[in-house]
Design a protein around this motif. Structure first.
Motif, PDB file in Angstrom:
ATOM      1  N   MET A   1     112.853 -10.915  28.438  1.00 42.37           N
ATOM      2  CA  MET A   1     113.521  -9.646  28.120  1.00 42.37           C
ATOM      3  C   MET A   1     114.307  -9.823  26.828  1.00 42.37           C
ATOM      4  O   MET A   1     115.186 -10.672  26.733  1.00 42.37           O
ATOM      5  CB  MET A   1     114.465  -9.257  29.277  1.00 42.37           C
ATOM      6  N   THR A   2     114.036  -9.067  25.850  1.00 40.00           N
ATOM      7  CA  THR A   2     114.735  -9.190  24.572  1.00 40.00           C
ATOM      8  C   THR A   2     115.885  -8.213  24.483  1.00 40.00           C
ATOM      9  O   THR A   2     115.905  -7.187  25.158  1.00 40.00           O
ATOM     10  CB  THR A   2     113.761  -8.944  23.403  1.00 40.00           C
ATOM     11  N   GLY A   3     116.854  -8.556  23.635  1.00 38.71           N
ATOM     12  CA  GLY A   3     117.998  -7.675  23.449  1.00 38.71           C
ATOM     13  C   GLY A   3     117.803  -6.692  22.313  1.00 38.71           C
ATOM     14  O   GLY A   3     118.764  -6.064  21.887  1.00 38.71           O
ATOM     15  N   PRO A  20     121.756  -4.952  27.100  1.00 41.49           N
ATOM     16  CA  PRO A  20     122.286  -6.265  26.724  1.00 41.49           C
ATOM     17  C   PRO A  20     123.644  -6.187  26.026  1.00 41.49           C
ATOM     18  O   PRO A  20     124.490  -7.065  26.207  1.00 41.49           O
ATOM     19  CB  PRO A  20     121.207  -6.812  25.774  1.00 41.49           C
ATOM     20  N   ARG A 214     120.431 -12.350  27.179  1.00 39.54           N
ATOM     21  CA  ARG A 214     119.520 -11.235  26.894  1.00 39.54           C
ATOM     22  C   ARG A 214     119.526 -10.875  25.404  1.00 39.54           C
ATOM     23  O   ARG A 214     118.477 -10.615  24.819  1.00 39.54           O
ATOM     24  CB  ARG A 214     119.907 -10.024  27.728  1.00 39.54           C
ATOM     25  N   GLY A 217     117.369 -12.888  22.824  1.00 32.87           N
ATOM     26  CA  GLY A 217     115.943 -12.682  22.665  1.00 32.87           C
ATOM     27  C   GLY A 217     115.588 -12.344  21.236  1.00 32.87           C
ATOM     28  O   GLY A 217     114.456 -12.528  20.804  1.00 32.87           O
TER      29      GLY A 217
END
Length: 453
Positions: A1-3, A20, A214, A217
């Protein structure tokens, strides 16, 4: 999961997703408790509950900060080493989550201790707490410089943090005096307050660790670990822009912590209503919840530097009104505290969003130092201001002949001590803030950082 939001944009100018961002900002709830409660109550706890003389009480709060000045740059260096070796700073963050234990112990002074032994107890746990706070704060504040985001997005990230930090400051500033027993505060009340707030601190700090994971990312490439200790301090201070920014922030931190330390005294001895402590804290902190978005807009329109100079000037004017005391009238005084609060919001948002601007600019130079090292020097400066403020107020009380006491006792205070309460709360922070304004004017990076966004 990327921010980061999934949108076609340059990596260096990505927009952070709100989820995030909120997780990252939640970590500031716990930090807000540590920033606020010792600054608000610890000096009063020592002088009016533990019968510690004001000069010794001030010293007990100042000396632990010497360790901060020495250790924070080293903590920053360790944060950069962790970043280089492991790709994150998570281990230091988790170590910092032990801070609530030191916070609870700070106010759990054994029942038989007063005077010098009580001051020693507080000093020992203050040292431990400050070191654990650094372990969390340094990697936490290095996060904006780690991310591939631009000038305005760094301000937006810190605005999220500022709103939540303000909420933490407000809640802890209002709850802490009430949990101690209010006008009838006791040692047991302070101990109860410490334990209850520590539980909330721990929960918020753990959420912050998850939020940072998070966001990372979309982290930037790790910066070189560089070197630590005094060499790191010298390297950072050779950076002209950082030097002026951090020196101005030292004066700002000193002024704001002086005001926090003086609130209980001003309420009890100048306004003659100890219960107004919570009102003054609310007037100081609550405006930040409303005006932080406005500061964000102002910074985008006129730049962070010009906005910060305006905040510093407003703070100095508001502090001088407080020096007038009761003749000004309670509504005027509360209004002046609210002006301080509006300015405080700007002084929390803007310098903290300018710090990653400086770090990213330095990263293009030949002698770039990691984000953690710069942040370590910054947090050492902040900690020094947090000590100098209460110490300056304590010295002012001592010069006025302030009489220390135990809980429940109300010794008569000489006229000089009452004058010291008032002028220390108004004139001293105004002078410190004017110094901050003059120093801040030497900072010239803002225009180029804004253009490079």
């Amino acid at each position: 999961m990327t921010g980061l939001d999934r949108r076609p944009a340059a990596a260096t100018h990505a927009t952070l997703a709100r989820g995030p961002l909120a997780g990252f900002a939640t970590g500031s709830l716990g930090m807000g408790v540590w920033v606020t409660v010792p600054g608000l109550l610890l000096l009063y706890f020592l002088t009016d509950v533990l019968a510690v003389g004001p000069w010794l009480a001030g010293l007990a709060l100042l000396l632990p900060k010497i360790a901060d000045v020495l250790l924070h740059p080293w903590v920053g260096h360790r944060a950069d080493v962790e970043q280089t070796r492991r790709g994150d700073r998570r281990r230091l963050l988790l170590l910092g989550c032990a801070l609530p234990i030191a916070f609870a112990a700070l106010f759990a002074v054994p029942g038989g201790l007063t005077g010098v032994p009580a001051a020693a107890w507080v000093a020992v746990f203050f040292v431990a707490g400050n070191l654990l706070f650094a372990a969390y704060q340094v990697p936490y504040l290095a996060t904006p410089a780690d991310l591939r985001i631009g000038y305005d997005e760094r301000t937006r990230l810190m605005a999220f943090r500022m709103v939540v930090l303000t909420l933490g400051i407000l809640l802890s500033g209002l709850l802490a005096p009430l949990l101690t027993g209010g006008d009838a505060a006791t040692r047991g009340g302070y101990q109860r307050m410490g334990v209850l707030l520590a539980v909330g601190m721990l929960a918020a700090m753990l959420v912050g660790v998850a939020g940072i994971a998070r966001l990372r990312g979309g982290a930037a490439d790790p910066t070189p670990a560089g070197h630590g200790g005094w060499r790191a301090l010298r390297t950072a201070l050779r950076d002209r822009q950082f030097r002026w920014l951090v020196t101005a922030y030292l004066a700002m931190s000193t002024a704001t912590h002086l005001v926090l330390a003086g609130v209980p005294y001003y309420a009890e001895y100048e306004l003659r209503a100890p219960g107004l402590t919570t009102v003054l804290v609310a007037a100081f902190v609550a405006p930040a919840l409303l005006v932080t978005p406005a500061w964000l807009v102002v910074a985008r329109r006129v730049g962070k530097q010009r906005a910060l100079l305006g905040a510093q000037g407003a703070f100095a004017v508001g502090a001088l009104v407080l020096a007038v005391g009761r003749p000004a009238g309670l509504p005027v005084l509360i209004g002046a505290v609210a002006v301080l609060g509006v300015a405080f919001a700007g002084m929390q948002l803007l310098p903290f969003s300018m710090l990653p601007d400086v770090i990213r600019a330095a990263a293009t130079g030949r002698a770039a130092t990691g984000a953690g090292t710069y942040t370590g020097v910054w947090t050492a400066t902040e900690a020094t201001g947090a000590a100098l403020g209460p110490y300056a107020y304590a010295l002012c009380l001592a010069v006025g002949g302030f009489v220390a006491s135990t809980a429940g006792a109300s010794p008569a205070q000489p006229d000089a001590a009452l004058a010291a309460v008032r002028y220390g709360f108004g004139v001293l922070p105004a002078v410190a803030m004017l110094a901050a304004l003059l120093l801040q004017r030497r900072y010239t990076l803002d225009a180029s950082a804004r253009t490079a966004n």
